[in-house]
Design an enzyme around this catalytic site. Sequence first.
Site: not given
Length: 765
Positions: A128-129, A173
Amino acid sequence: MKHASELDLPKLLTREHHKIHLIGVAGSGMSGIAALLLELGHEVSGSDKTSTVETDRLRRLGLRFHQNHHADDASDADLIVFSSAIAIDNPILLSARDFGKPAVRRAEVLAAIMRTKRAILIAGMHGKTTTSAMTAHVLREAGLHPSHYVGAEIPILGSNAHWDPLGEYFVAEGDESDGTLRCFQPRHSLILNIEEEHLDFYVDLAAIEKAFAQLIEQTTGTLFYSADDANTARLCAQRKGAISYGFSENADYRGTDIELRDFASVFCVYLRGQQLGEAVLNVPGRHNVQNAIGVIALANELGISFEKIAASLRKFEHARRRFEIKYASDRFLLVDDYAHHPSEIRATLKTARSTRRKRVLAMFQPHRFSRTKALCHKFGDAFDDADRVVVTDVYPASETPIPGISGQTIADEIARHGHRGVSYQPRFEWVHRDIGNMLDAGDLILSMGAGNIHEQLSILAADLVIAEKLKAIVGEEGDVRLYEPLSKHTTLRVGGPAQFWVEPRNENAFAELIRFCRSENLPLFVIGRGSNLLVRDGGIRGVVVHPRGGDFDKIEVDSNEITAGVGAKLKEVAYAGKAAGIGGLEWMEGIPGAVGGGLRMNAGAMGAQTFENVVRVSYLDAEGNPHTKTRDELEVHYRSFPLLENNFAVSAVFRGQPAPAEQIARKLHASQEKRRTSQPIAKSAGCIFKNPQNCPAGQLVEELGLKNSGIGKARVSEVHGNFIVNDGGATAAEMLELIEKIKTVARAQRGIELETEVQIVGEPA
């Protein structure tokens, strides 16, 4: 103010100005919220157990920071924000409830802020990051002025969160760990992957899929999803208008012809069979290529041309702790990664392996006891691409320990799957030592975990900077090792590691080492054969020089004189004398040490002492300058040679007398026999105590009834009372405790203050 459920949070947060307090503001997620609120014009305060680089940055932006958590920290706050990591009995939360102040979760605040823009949510268990940072970067490069919120420091974006009033998009995110995905109602969602994770919160995979299904339902615009992940594809494929991406042949946006080039990836992208072009991603790993294809799909559907997207991706730099290079040289590469789930570990290790380094060495810190217990069986084969693995104990992340669950659980599972290079190090602060002592030129060293394992890699990186400079000094013929166990280099076989173990081969290199240590303010200690030496279990900080090989092992005979380097064994000097018909040196056969140690301690045996045969000594002073002094110029005492307290011997000249070969052989044999019959065979450091007046130390110990007494695996020899032996696995602490016991008994029963002859050095463990 109203109760939290009655608040119009989007209006309160983006159109009004309030006093807002954040509990746990130092965390990566909460610090991002603080940054957004400050940029939105709020008066922001925050509390946490410790300050960090991030809280220092926020303070410069206006954050009022409080160390620890006290109820009055938020006494004037209109709104309290907290994360799932905050305990329900937190004093600020309790006070807020007592006084009726609204308190909301971090995700609720983020979702409310995003609701005022076109929200793009990146969701999934892994990636996600990096993917959200990549998305924000591409949109920024396209001139769309996106706001963003990412779960780590992003150098290329400037910060982990930013509010841009000029743009209509907000990229973030979404954290699935605590069920707060339900808070988001994004315009577009990009779902990366779905699998078992956070089983401390979710009952099973079905519960996780239910949370994602709700997010899919609440996405008002386009849903983007990975066609390569079976769980994700199953949930998303039936959504009307959903767009898939990945490597699968049926993906709408498909990546092909992937070429991994060390720390870059080149790949082609197709949209439903039509080639869009080639892209270059300067972030390693096939999984990052997969994420980039998702970003390409999303950005292209927003109207950004492929050419602009590709140009942006070429510039992209990944987030902190995402395959982040911490140290690089011609010999070593150190990389830190946030990977803590088995799937993430596999992907990260495959990326490490793709760099084509000689070996991949991994240090791993499990994250959360609940995850370790729930997924331990999946960790077993996750480390197959690592040549060596050191597992330390679990980073609890506010969890209480679970009986029977530790880093050993993971190490055992890895070993059970056939990995022969795994070990468990329960002491976190020693992990860098274990890995560092394995190093060989060409290695890639990787730290993995969501806790603080990166701190151990940083220590290793800092020491490698010094080690590489030391290696340059001693050259290819010399040797430098980190954290070398000194138990391998002492006759007693105990002792912790040398921070820097250095083996120069000539006097010039030794002199340069002295000058380097002086300039860098590094302690320097010289060790020879390691006899008459007791190193504490914490080892020796600084540089430990072991002069051996090359000039230091040379023995040359000239008439009745023998010149020997400090690395030569005293026994070898005696036998060189025998070969040349030189007597008077036979006593050296009974000394296990080298010339350097013999000089330093004025060692002796058979009634003789070293300096009875010394003609002259060559040495280096504390600045590395060479000197030579004759015996008449030297101050020598019983078991002491003061000159070498601050100087370093390099060679000595010994003188004997011509003698018949039979006589020399007879005396050598006598020395052997005396040593064999009067000294223990077991591992020892030689005599522990100097002989007091009127009574040899060994006789005194025997008269005190302490022969064969012991502590742990340290024991007074039954053969000679002045020897303490290692019965196998003894620690320096046990040796020292036994020494103190003997001294105490001698003082109490005889009034004798025993003085140690053995040199005791180093730090306690």
